[in-house]
Design a protein around this motif. Structure first.
Motif, PDB file in Angstrom:
ATOM      1  N   GLU A  32     -17.865 -27.564  29.565  1.00 36.52           N
ATOM      2  CA  GLU A  32     -18.446 -28.889  29.338  1.00 36.52           C
ATOM      3  C   GLU A  32     -17.636 -29.679  28.325  1.00 36.52           C
ATOM      4  OE1 GLU A  32     -22.492 -27.921  28.357  1.00 36.52           O
ATOM      5  OE2 GLU A  32     -23.129 -27.998  30.468  1.00 36.52           O
ATOM      6  N   SER A  33     -17.150 -29.016  27.275  1.00 37.83           N
ATOM      7  CA  SER A  33     -16.335 -29.737  26.290  1.00 37.83           C
ATOM      8  C   SER A  33     -14.998 -30.144  26.898  1.00 37.83           C
ATOM      9  CB  SER A  33     -16.132 -28.907  25.030  1.00 37.83           C
ATOM     10  OG  SER A  33     -15.315 -27.789  25.295  1.00 37.83           O
ATOM     11  N   GLU A  75     -25.265 -14.786  27.062  1.00 40.44           N
ATOM     12  CA  GLU A  75     -24.644 -15.457  25.917  1.00 40.44           C
ATOM     13  C   GLU A  75     -23.185 -15.794  26.209  1.00 40.44           C
ATOM     14  OE1 GLU A  75     -26.153 -16.702  23.219  1.00 40.44           O
ATOM     15  OE2 GLU A  75     -27.997 -16.023  24.190  1.00 40.44           O
ATOM     16  N   LYS A 133     -23.165 -18.734  28.563  1.00 37.21           N
ATOM     17  CA  LYS A 133     -23.504 -19.960  27.841  1.00 37.21           C
ATOM     18  C   LYS A 133     -22.285 -20.478  27.072  1.00 37.21           C
ATOM     19  CE  LYS A 133     -28.465 -19.235  27.122  1.00 37.21           C
ATOM     20  NZ  LYS A 133     -29.497 -18.914  26.125  1.00 37.21           N
ATOM     21  N   ALA A 134     -21.566 -19.570  26.430  1.00 39.52           N
ATOM     22  CA  ALA A 134     -20.364 -19.966  25.682  1.00 39.52           C
ATOM     23  C   ALA A 134     -19.301 -20.513  26.627  1.00 39.52           C
ATOM     24  CB  ALA A 134     -19.826 -18.776  24.895  1.00 39.52           C
ATOM     25  N   LEU A 138     -19.831 -21.890  29.588  1.00 35.17           N
ATOM     26  CA  LEU A 138     -20.307 -23.178  30.070  1.00 35.17           C
ATOM     27  C   LEU A 138     -20.068 -24.271  29.035  1.00 35.17           C
ATOM     28  CD1 LEU A 138     -21.773 -24.781  32.274  1.00 35.17           C
ATOM     29  CD2 LEU A 138     -23.926 -24.136  31.189  1.00 35.17           C
ATOM     30  N   ALA A 139     -20.342 -23.969  27.773  1.00 36.62           N
ATOM     31  CA  ALA A 139     -20.103 -24.946  26.701  1.00 36.62           C
ATOM     32  C   ALA A 139     -18.623 -25.296  26.622  1.00 36.62           C
ATOM     33  CB  ALA A 139     -20.599 -24.390  25.365  1.00 36.62           C
ATOM     34  N   HIS A 140     -17.759 -24.280  26.807  1.00 36.74           N
ATOM     35  CA  HIS A 140     -16.310 -24.518  26.802  1.00 36.74           C
ATOM     36  C   HIS A 140     -15.922 -25.458  27.939  1.00 36.74           C
ATOM     37  CE1 HIS A 140     -12.036 -23.722  26.430  1.00 36.74           C
ATOM     38  NE2 HIS A 140     -12.022 -23.389  27.709  1.00 36.74           N
TER      39      HIS A 140
END
Length: 196
Positions: free
Chosen positions: A50-51, A40, A43-44, A46-48
């Motif tokens: 990517e943004s 988790e 994933k967080a 990676l999302a950071h």
């Protein structure tokens, strides 16, 4: 008082295996929960990233240049300046210039318009710029002079909001090849250019 019932060797073995299996199960359950939590977090993260990449891509769009896509074409002076600005984007309100000292060594210092009346002398007999001294902004003309070899400048990559558009890694000395191999390039989440 209850009477203890003797346990057969086979029953003792089954009880021991059951206890060991339960302990192993508990260990595996803890490891599973830890891996789930780490997943988790990743994933967080990676999302950071990517943004951030999306934000950088959007803000970099005005600086993208056709020369990057077609390096074999002959570039005009304006295209070379645009490419330089795209690759080495930094602060535009200030830049540094290479200067030769009296002892023959070189250093870089900010280019400023000096008002000598506002300078202050320290106890060490060193002159400091006063409030009226202003930094010279980095212009396309200055970049063109740099690219033509008329002057040697340096950009300030760290922006006022403490972000930057590029990083430079300087590997030198006799063992530079080992340093390059030892560097963990997996930590670099952006396009990399190698200049030798």
């Amino acid at each position: 008082m209850k009477k203890q019932i003797p346990i057969s060797n086979e029953s003792q073995l089954r009880l021991q295996l059951s206890t060991e299996e339960n302990a192993k199960h508990d260990q595996l359950q803890k490891k599973y929960l830890a891996l789930e939590a780490e997943n988790e977090q990743l994933k967080a993260r990676l999302a950071h990233f990517e943004s951030n990449i999306a934000m950088v891509s959007e803000s970099a769009a005005p600086y993208q240049h056709s020369l990057i896509a077609k390096p074999s074409t002959v570039a005009t002076a304006a295209e070379k300046i645009a490419l330089f600005q795209n690759l080495f984007r930094g602060r535009t309100d200030i830049f540094a210039e290479r200067r030769q000292k009296k002892d023959g060594t070189h250093s870089y210092s900010p280019v400023k318009i000096h008002f000598w009346d506002s300078h202050i002398q320290t106890k060490q007999k060193r002159w400091l710029c006063g409030a009226e001294c202003k930094a010279v902004p980095l212009t396309e003309k200055i970049l063109e002079e740099h690219l033509k070899g008329i002057r040697t400048i340096g950009v300030y990559p760290l922006l006022l909001d403490e972000t930057c558009w590029f990083l430079a890694f300087d590997f030198d000395k006799l063992d530079w090849r080992e340093d390059v191999l030892a560097f963990d390039w997996r930590q670099v989440f952006f396009p990399a250019y190698c200049l030798s």
